[in-house]
Each structure stands twice: as C-alpha cells, then as structure tokens.
Design a protein around this motif. Structure first.
Motif, PDB file in Angstrom:
ATOM      1  N   VAL A  23       0.868  -1.170   0.000  1.00 35.65           N
ATOM      2  CA  VAL A  23       0.000   0.000   0.000  1.00 35.65           C
ATOM      3  C   VAL A  23       0.909   1.225   0.000  1.00 35.65           C
ATOM      4  O   VAL A  23       1.613   1.486   0.982  1.00 35.65           O
ATOM      5  CB  VAL A  23      -0.928   0.006   1.231  1.00 35.65           C
ATOM      6  N   LEU A  24       0.924   1.937  -1.116  1.00 35.03           N
ATOM      7  CA  LEU A  24       1.850   3.045  -1.318  1.00 35.03           C
ATOM      8  C   LEU A  24       1.172   4.388  -1.051  1.00 35.03           C
ATOM      9  O   LEU A  24      -0.055   4.488  -1.031  1.00 35.03           O
ATOM     10  CB  LEU A  24       2.390   3.009  -2.753  1.00 35.03           C
ATOM     11  N   GLY A  25       1.974   5.429  -0.848  1.00 33.89           N
ATOM     12  CA  GLY A  25       1.447   6.748  -0.520  1.00 33.89           C
ATOM     13  C   GLY A  25       0.643   7.373  -1.641  1.00 33.89           C
ATOM     14  O   GLY A  25       0.871   7.110  -2.821  1.00 33.89           O
ATOM     15  N   ALA A  26      -0.304   8.242  -1.260  1.00 34.51           N
ATOM     16  CA  ALA A  26      -1.199   8.867  -2.240  1.00 34.51           C
ATOM     17  C   ALA A  26      -0.647  10.165  -2.821  1.00 34.51           C
ATOM     18  O   ALA A  26      -1.200  10.692  -3.788  1.00 34.51           O
ATOM     19  CB  ALA A  26      -2.559   9.142  -1.596  1.00 34.51           C
ATOM     20  N   GLN A  27       0.434  10.678  -2.248  1.00 35.41           N
ATOM     21  CA  GLN A  27       0.979  11.941  -2.741  1.00 35.41           C
ATOM     22  C   GLN A  27       1.828  11.765  -3.994  1.00 35.41           C
ATOM     23  O   GLN A  27       2.051  12.716  -4.737  1.00 35.41           O
ATOM     24  CB  GLN A  27       1.802  12.629  -1.643  1.00 35.41           C
ATOM     25  N   ASN A  28       2.278  10.526  -4.226  1.00 41.23           N
ATOM     26  CA  ASN A  28       3.247  10.290  -5.300  1.00 41.23           C
ATOM     27  C   ASN A  28       2.607   9.707  -6.554  1.00 41.23           C
ATOM     28  O   ASN A  28       3.031   8.690  -7.081  1.00 41.23           O
ATOM     29  CB  ASN A  28       4.353   9.345  -4.805  1.00 41.23           C
ATOM     30  N   ILE A  29       1.562  10.361  -7.032  1.00 39.67           N
ATOM     31  CA  ILE A  29       0.905   9.940  -8.270  1.00 39.67           C
ATOM     32  C   ILE A  29       0.615  11.170  -9.124  1.00 39.67           C
ATOM     33  O   ILE A  29       0.271  12.231  -8.615  1.00 39.67           O
ATOM     34  CB  ILE A  29      -0.420   9.187  -7.994  1.00 39.67           C
ATOM     35  N   SER A  30       0.736  11.018 -10.426  1.00 40.98           N
ATOM     36  CA  SER A  30       0.288  12.083 -11.321  1.00 40.98           C
ATOM     37  C   SER A  30      -1.225  12.163 -11.230  1.00 40.98           C
ATOM     38  O   SER A  30      -1.914  11.143 -11.117  1.00 40.98           O
ATOM     39  CB  SER A  30       0.730  11.799 -12.761  1.00 40.98           C
ATOM     40  N   ASN A  31      -1.742  13.372 -11.293  1.00 40.25           N
ATOM     41  CA  ASN A  31      -3.169  13.578 -11.076  1.00 40.25           C
ATOM     42  C   ASN A  31      -3.635  14.817 -11.813  1.00 40.25           C
ATOM     43  O   ASN A  31      -2.877  15.406 -12.589  1.00 40.25           O
ATOM     44  CB  ASN A  31      -3.440  13.688  -9.574  1.00 40.25           C
ATOM     45  N   PRO A  51       1.883   4.904   5.002  1.00 37.27           N
ATOM     46  CA  PRO A  51       1.923   5.650   3.744  1.00 37.27           C
ATOM     47  C   PRO A  51       1.117   6.944   3.822  1.00 37.27           C
ATOM     48  O   PRO A  51       0.026   6.963   4.396  1.00 37.27           O
ATOM     49  CB  PRO A  51       1.317   4.665   2.732  1.00 37.27           C
ATOM     50  N   ALA A  52       1.667   8.003   3.248  1.00 36.78           N
ATOM     51  CA  ALA A  52       1.098   9.339   3.373  1.00 36.78           C
ATOM     52  C   ALA A  52      -0.274   9.433   2.706  1.00 36.78           C
ATOM     53  O   ALA A  52      -0.500   8.889   1.622  1.00 36.78           O
ATOM     54  CB  ALA A  52       2.049  10.363   2.747  1.00 36.78           C
ATOM     55  N   LEU A  53      -1.176  10.114   3.381  1.00 33.25           N
ATOM     56  CA  LEU A  53      -2.524  10.433   2.883  1.00 33.25           C
ATOM     57  C   LEU A  53      -3.402   9.210   2.645  1.00 33.25           C
ATOM     58  O   LEU A  53      -4.429   9.305   1.978  1.00 33.25           O
ATOM     59  CB  LEU A  53      -2.435  11.259   1.587  1.00 33.25           C
ATOM     60  N   VAL A  54      -3.018   8.072   3.190  1.00 33.22           N
ATOM     61  CA  VAL A  54      -3.811   6.853   3.025  1.00 33.22           C
ATOM     62  C   VAL A  54      -4.484   6.519   4.349  1.00 33.22           C
ATOM     63  O   VAL A  54      -3.818   6.443   5.383  1.00 33.22           O
ATOM     64  CB  VAL A  54      -2.938   5.673   2.562  1.00 33.22           C
ATOM     65  N   ASP A  55      -5.813   6.329   4.321  1.00 33.87           N
ATOM     66  CA  ASP A  55      -6.532   5.960   5.532  1.00 33.87           C
ATOM     67  C   ASP A  55      -7.258   4.627   5.327  1.00 33.87           C
ATOM     68  O   ASP A  55      -7.253   4.053   4.232  1.00 33.87           O
ATOM     69  CB  ASP A  55      -7.512   7.065   5.946  1.00 33.87           C
ATOM     70  N   ARG A  56      -7.865   4.133   6.378  1.00 33.21           N
ATOM     71  CA  ARG A  56      -8.504   2.815   6.336  1.00 33.21           C
ATOM     72  C   ARG A  56      -9.629   2.731   5.302  1.00 33.21           C
ATOM     73  O   ARG A  56      -9.736   1.724   4.590  1.00 33.21           O
ATOM     74  CB  ARG A  56      -9.002   2.436   7.731  1.00 33.21           C
ATOM     75  N   PRO A  57     -10.520   3.739   5.196  1.00 35.41           N
ATOM     76  CA  PRO A  57     -11.568   3.646   4.169  1.00 35.41           C
ATOM     77  C   PRO A  57     -11.005   3.483   2.752  1.00 35.41           C
ATOM     78  O   PRO A  57     -11.615   2.795   1.917  1.00 35.41           O
ATOM     79  CB  PRO A  57     -12.334   4.963   4.320  1.00 35.41           C
ATOM     80  N   MET A  58      -9.847   4.087   2.475  1.00 31.74           N
ATOM     81  CA  MET A  58      -9.237   3.946   1.148  1.00 31.74           C
ATOM     82  C   MET A  58      -8.789   2.511   0.909  1.00 31.74           C
ATOM     83  O   MET A  58      -8.999   1.949  -0.169  1.00 31.74           O
ATOM     84  CB  MET A  58      -8.061   4.916   1.005  1.00 31.74           C
TER      85      MET A  58
END
Length: 273
Positions: free
Chosen positions: A99-107, A202-209
């Motif tokens: 489970v990787l961080g959510a900040q490191n994706i193109s968006n 991992p940054a910006l990742v929570d249980r609901p995700m």
C-alpha cells in the motif's frame, strides 16, 4: 552503528533492473525461470539501509524464491507504467503489493516523475488557477509542494488532498486489475513524526481507502511497524555519515525480520506444497 561510505544503497543487494524495465529494484537479479513469489513496493520493500530486507528474510523462512521488485521512492505510477515489471509479477505464484502513498501519483493537479514518483515535475492548469500566488518552479518534491499548499490555504489544500485520495483509489485499482487481482495488499504503516503534515506512512492513506480495495484483492495483510529511531533499531543498518536522519526514519533490521515473520505466517498456508 554501521556506515557505508559509497552510498546509502550500496549493500549486498545493489539496485538492478529486469528485462526491458527502466525501474531500478532491489538486487541481486534473480533467476525467473523457477517458481517465485513477487513483492512490489517502494522504499520499505526495497529495504533501504538494511542488508536483509523483509523480502530476503521471507525467502529464508519459506524456502521459496522471493523476487524483490521494491524501488526507492517508487509509487503506484512507477509500476503501472512498467509493463516488464507487471509481466514479472504476473508470472509469480503470488504477489504482495505494498500500500503506497497517495501523494506520489500524477493527477489532475500535478505531474510526477514517471519512475521516482516522489519528484514533482509540473503543475497542471487547475492547480495554477487554484493557487495563482504560488511559484511552482520552487518545488521539486511532492511533500514539499503539498506542505506549501497547506500553509498557503488549508481549504484549498483539502481540495487537492481529496482529489489525490480519490485518484489513489482509482490508480491502485488499475494496478490490481493489471495483475488480474491475484495480489495481496501489504499494508505496512508507521508514524514518522506526528507533529508534521506527513508524519504517517503511507502518506494520505486511511482505512476507508484501503477498505475500498478489499473486494478486488485476495486479502489485506496489515502490519503496524516502527521506525528505526522509535524501535531503537539503528544498529546493523548501513548508511553514509550524512544519512543518519534518513536512516532513523526508515525501518531497521529487527522490524524487517518481524515483517517477514508475519508475511511468512500469512503466506505459508496459502502456497502450493
């Protein structure tokens, strides 16, 4: 303490690449003609600063070849855009996907480096319009950028954050689909510094995700861990003299062994004899 003066990653398993892939993963390169297990992930899977990452320890515990496809600072996009890595993982007996961080994706707001996903490349028009007062040429890393956006305006930052989290669920779903859903999510999470914005990995990742992905995978293996600093686990790590602060924020050898023990316990009854 141990010091490695050549580089922070100059250990027995120096980075290597497979087939036509441009992504540097943890070495040494393994023989892929025999049955193997695959581990996909970022810095934690790679095992930065440690001689024996948990993938290596898992191999010893299970007596099965474990291919480490971890890459320092890699994110979801690093693997989703690498057909060769996906092909290797697709041929494995089973694959564990970190489970990787959510900040490191193109968006929709910004673009990241295609392999070193922690690096900010450019802002898209929606972000320029949302933050007209910000000079985006000053930022080179995603966390630095997001910290600045939050300092500038919490409300507008939350708009960006929500978009990142939604995009993460979608992008992780794409990666799971690319692996035909035959993966187990490995959710290794830990506190780095509770006083700062990105004090949890991992940054910006929570249980609901994570829960939103459960129906699409074989299972979720959740393992809370501690940094080398918090676990007093610096001894046995390899790092340059200027890398001590970074090493303290990583996982030490004892925690890697503990992860391996839990991974092996999880996988053992699920593997073919």
């Amino acid at each position: 303490m141990s010091y490695e003066l050549k580089s922070a990653t100059a250990l027995a398993g120096e980075p290597c690449s497979y087939a036509g892939s441009k992504l540097l993963v943890r070495g040494p390169a393994r023989n892929l003609t025999e049955p193997y297990l695959a581990f996909i992930g970022g810095t934690e899977v790679f095992g930065r600063f440690v001689e024996r990452p948990f993938v290596t320890e898992t191999e010893a515990l299970l007596d099965r070849i474990c291919v480490n496809l971890g890459s320092v600072n890699a994110g979801v996009d690093s693997f989703l855009s690498d057909a060769d890595i996906l092909e290797i993982a697709g041929r494995a007996e089973t694959t564990l996907l970190q489970v990787l961080g959510a900040q490191n994706i193109s968006n929709g707001y910004y673009k990241v480096h295609p392999r070193r996903n922690d690096r900010f490349l450019c802002a898209h028009d929606p972000l320029l319009e949302l933050y007209p007062e910000v000079d985006f040429t000053e930022y080179h890393f995603n966390k630095h950028l997001l910290n600045a956006l939050r300092s500038c305006c919490t409300t507008r930052y939350e708009t960006v954050r929500d978009h990142l989290q939604d995009t993460w669920v979608e992008r992780m779903g794409e990666l799971i689909s690319a692996l035909n859903g035959a993966v187990t999510l490995l959710w290794v999470h830990y506190d780095v510094d509770q006083q700062v914005l990105f004090g949890h990995e991992p940054a910006l990742v929570d249980r609901p995700m994570v829960d939103a992905l459960r129906a699409r995978v074989l299972g979720v293996l959740e393992i809370p861990v501690h940094t080398a600093r918090d676990a007093a686990d610096i001894d046995g790590m390899f790092y340059g003299q200027l890398d001590l602060p970074s090493a303290q924020r990583m996982l030490g050898p004892k925690e890697h062994l503990r992860i391996a023990q839990q991974v092996a316990q999880y996988l053992r009854p699920r593997l073919k004899t």
